[in-house]
Enzyme design. Structure first.
Site, PDB file in Angstrom:
ATOM      1  N   HIS A 108       0.839  -1.209   0.000  1.00  0.00           N
ATOM      2  CA  HIS A 108       0.000   0.000   0.000  1.00  0.00           C
ATOM      3  C   HIS A 108       0.864   1.244   0.000  1.00  0.00           C
ATOM      4  O   HIS A 108       1.908   1.288   0.677  1.00  0.00           O
ATOM      5  CB  HIS A 108      -0.921   0.006   1.219  1.00  0.00           C
ATOM      6  CG  HIS A 108      -2.171  -0.791   1.011  1.00  0.00           C
ATOM      7  ND1 HIS A 108      -3.387  -0.225   0.707  1.00  0.00           N
ATOM      8  CD2 HIS A 108      -2.385  -2.127   1.031  1.00  0.00           C
ATOM      9  CE1 HIS A 108      -4.297  -1.171   0.567  1.00  0.00           C
ATOM     10  NE2 HIS A 108      -3.713  -2.344   0.759  1.00  0.00           N
ATOM     11  N   PRO A 109       0.451   2.279  -0.708  1.00  0.00           N
ATOM     12  CA  PRO A 109       1.228   3.530  -0.734  1.00  0.00           C
ATOM     13  C   PRO A 109       0.979   4.365   0.518  1.00  0.00           C
ATOM     14  O   PRO A 109      -0.039   4.205   1.194  1.00  0.00           O
ATOM     15  CB  PRO A 109       0.670   4.232  -1.971  1.00  0.00           C
ATOM     16  CG  PRO A 109      -0.765   3.783  -2.021  1.00  0.00           C
ATOM     17  CD  PRO A 109      -0.748   2.353  -1.550  1.00  0.00           C
TER      18      PRO A 109
ATOM     19  N   SER B 218      -6.378   3.452  -5.901  1.00  0.00           N
ATOM     20  CA  SER B 218      -5.841   4.254  -4.797  1.00  0.00           C
ATOM     21  C   SER B 218      -5.959   5.744  -5.096  1.00  0.00           C
ATOM     22  O   SER B 218      -6.253   6.552  -4.199  1.00  0.00           O
ATOM     23  CB  SER B 218      -4.376   3.889  -4.545  1.00  0.00           C
ATOM     24  OG  SER B 218      -4.265   2.616  -3.951  1.00  0.00           O
TER      25      SER B 218
ATOM     26  N   GLN C  44      -7.955   8.238  -2.592  1.00  0.00           N
ATOM     27  CA  GLN C  44      -7.324   9.371  -1.905  1.00  0.00           C
ATOM     28  C   GLN C  44      -7.973  10.685  -2.320  1.00  0.00           C
ATOM     29  O   GLN C  44      -8.157  11.590  -1.496  1.00  0.00           O
ATOM     30  CB  GLN C  44      -5.817   9.383  -2.183  1.00  0.00           C
ATOM     31  CG  GLN C  44      -5.089   8.186  -1.572  1.00  0.00           C
ATOM     32  CD  GLN C  44      -3.611   8.420  -1.340  1.00  0.00           C
ATOM     33  OE1 GLN C  44      -3.169   9.562  -1.235  1.00  0.00           O
ATOM     34  NE2 GLN C  44      -2.851   7.331  -1.212  1.00  0.00           N
TER      35      GLN C  44
ATOM     36  N   PHE D   8       0.835   3.439   6.987  1.00  0.00           N
ATOM     37  CA  PHE D   8      -0.468   3.656   7.616  1.00  0.00           C
ATOM     38  C   PHE D   8      -1.553   3.381   6.585  1.00  0.00           C
ATOM     39  O   PHE D   8      -1.540   3.920   5.482  1.00  0.00           O
ATOM     40  CB  PHE D   8      -0.585   5.100   8.115  1.00  0.00           C
ATOM     41  CG  PHE D   8      -1.942   5.430   8.668  1.00  0.00           C
ATOM     42  CD1 PHE D   8      -2.306   5.023   9.940  1.00  0.00           C
ATOM     43  CD2 PHE D   8      -2.867   6.138   7.903  1.00  0.00           C
ATOM     44  CE1 PHE D   8      -3.562   5.324  10.449  1.00  0.00           C
ATOM     45  CE2 PHE D   8      -4.124   6.445   8.404  1.00  0.00           C
ATOM     46  CZ  PHE D   8      -4.460   6.036   9.680  1.00  0.00           C
TER      47      PHE D   8
ATOM     48  N   ALA E 211      -9.254   2.969   5.308  1.00  0.00           N
ATOM     49  CA  ALA E 211     -10.224   3.071   4.220  1.00  0.00           C
ATOM     50  C   ALA E 211     -10.671   4.518   4.127  1.00  0.00           C
ATOM     51  O   ALA E 211     -11.608   4.949   4.819  1.00  0.00           O
ATOM     52  CB  ALA E 211     -11.410   2.147   4.473  1.00  0.00           C
ATOM     53  N   VAL E 212      -9.991   5.293   3.300  1.00  0.00           N
ATOM     54  CA  VAL E 212     -10.198   6.744   3.287  1.00  0.00           C
ATOM     55  C   VAL E 212     -11.625   7.113   2.884  1.00  0.00           C
ATOM     56  O   VAL E 212     -12.107   8.193   3.248  1.00  0.00           O
ATOM     57  CB  VAL E 212      -9.178   7.436   2.359  1.00  0.00           C
ATOM     58  CG1 VAL E 212      -7.773   7.249   2.887  1.00  0.00           C
ATOM     59  CG2 VAL E 212      -9.295   6.915   0.936  1.00  0.00           C
TER      60      VAL E 212
END
Length: 471
Positions: A371-372, A388, A392, A423, A426-427
């Site tokens: 994950h980034p 992603s 974001q 970190f 789930a944004v």
């Protein structure tokens, strides 16, 4: 077995709006099984007498012999029970679908005429009222063809609906392969019609009922009186009617037999139920053919790619990116016992999550490190995966002030140094301030607890991605 053919999901938690004609809250289908003269009997070429659905409790077949009492009870259905039910149903103006055994129709010409004059739908109930479970496929196929031929000869037209009843595992596919039935009712799996893909074509299934059915007068733990029959039908109706009032209209089937409900001690319970249902507004009494025609027009079959029907390469291509840069999860999930229940977002998520949860800790750590960072260097360089990047952006992480970007960079670095992986959150479940507060709060967790939390967030991200892809 890696593909499970049974559909245990159906319509899931949100069934479609039936949209019955006139905004009806419930569709009621009254079915009269006409079997008398088509049951097991030496006169019909069968090896033994009938033993099913009569007043004789615990009856057994008599090999090589006729059974006077059994034959007499079936004869009651044709001689008296049919006409009593005919008077009741026509007198109340209730539309009826007849599940008609072809050989029984051929032996009851006056009953056939009465059905036709009443406008009843006459569907096929097979050639004979016998058990099919051990019948060779070729023989059953031939019997279906003969049932259709004889039905058309006796009634003047071929049947448009089919119900075997004492079915084999071949019965529904064999009936569907003909492509001539508007509906098949050899199913007890739902309160709504549904489509089934059989033999390369879409077959409409109208589920039937063995509980709201007078056959329970002749089975253990069944009805003892017409009053019990009425109460059960009333309770079934009340439940489904209330669901219809709440916007989830359903279908109710009522199964009758001439030799059972046609008895004087039972028919009054049926009469009370029909009058009770007719006293309600928004009740659509309909023949099954009418219900089928409505459903085909309002809810035609949906053709979409289904995960459980994909080959391995297509499955991994479609779902290999649901867990970030970890196609091995899709590869392992493909090997599970997938079926129709996994053709929804919730179902497929469960399969992918099982593959993830069952992996070694080092493998799961690899998923986390794939994950980034949030609003990190990859985002700045526009090197995020499409998923992603959209996620974001949904939280405004693609439009940070210089101060916000510096704060995120510092928190990301501190988090990775403490825990050894980025970190993850789930944004789409949070806004920008909420994400920053979560980073600050979770930074101080011990590594084991944070590893578990990160894995939960990975699964949640996968779930949200699947909801964009599947029902």
């Amino acid at each position: 077995m890696t593909r499970y053919p049974r559909d245990l999901r159906g319509y899931g938690p949100t069934p479609p709006d039936a949209a019955w004609p006139g905004g009806a809250k419930i569709a009621v289908s009254v079915v009269l099984n006409y079997e008398e003269g088509g049951e097991n009997c030496l006169l019909h070429g069968d090896p033994a007498s009938e033993a099913f659905l009569s007043e004789i409790v615990g009856a057994q077949p008599w090999p090589g012999q006729r059974h006077w009492n059994m034959e007499s009870m079936y004869e009651y259905g044709a001689r008296a029970g049919f006409w009593r039910l005919h008077r009741l149903l026509t007198g109340l103006g209730v539309p009826v679908t007849v599940f008609a055994v072809a050989t029984a129709l051929a032996r009851g010409p006056e009953q056939v005429r009465a059905m036709a004059e009443a406008g009843w739908e006459i569907a096929s109930h097979g050639l004979k009222w016998i058990e099919h479970k051990d019948m060779p496929e070729a023989e059953e196929r031939a019997q279906i063809a003969e049932a259709i031929r004889l039905h058309a000869e006796v009634t003047g037209q071929p049947p448009r609906g089919w119900y075997t009843g004492r079915a084999s595992m071949n019965s529904v596919p064999l009936a569907a392969e003909l492509g001539r039935f508007d509906w098949i009712s050899d199913a007890y799996d739902d309160d709504l019609p549904h489509w089934m893909r059989l033999g390369g074509r879409d077959q409409l299934i109208l589920p039937y009922s063995l509980d709201a059915n007078d056959m329970r007068f002749a089975t253990a733990q069944g009805f003892n009186s017409g009053a019990q029959f009425f109460e059960y039908l009333k309770d079934s109706f009340d439940c489904l009617y209330a669901e219809g009032e709440a916007g989830a209209a359903k279908m109710m089937s009522v199964g009758l037999h001439c030799r059972l409900a046609g008895r004087s001690g039972r028919v009054m319970g049926l009469k009370r139920f029909l009058q009770y249902a007719q006293a309600h507004e928004g009740v659509w009494f309909a023949r099954r053919g009418d219900i089928a025609a409505h459903w085909a027009a309002a809810h035609p079959p949906e053709h979409r790619e289904r995960p459980s029907e994909m080959n391995r390469a297509r499955f991994v291509e479609a779902f290999g990116g649901v867990f970030e840069h970890s196609p091995w999860i899709a590869e392992r999930a493909f090997g599970l016992e997938l079926g129709p229940a996994h053709d929804s977002a919730a179902g497929l998520h469960n399969a992918l999550a099982r593959a993830f949860r069952g992996a070694a800790q080092e493998e799961r750590l690899g998923v986390l490190t794939a994950h980034p960072d949030l609003a990190g260097k990859l985002a700045a360089a526009e090197r995020l995966t499409a998923e992603s990047a959209r996620e974001q952006a949904s939280a405004g992480l693609d439009a940070l002030t210089d101060d916000e970007r510096e704060t995120f960079a510092g928190l990301n670095a501190a988090y990775v140094e403490r825990h050894g992986f980025p970190f993850i959150i789930a944004v789409r479940d949070h806004d920008k301030p909420g994400i920053m507060a979560a980073m600050q709060r979770r930074l101080d967790n011990d590594r084991a607890a944070e590893f578990d939390e990160a894995c939960r967030q990975v699964e949640r991200i996968a779930e949200l991605r699947l909801k964009d892809m599947l029902p």
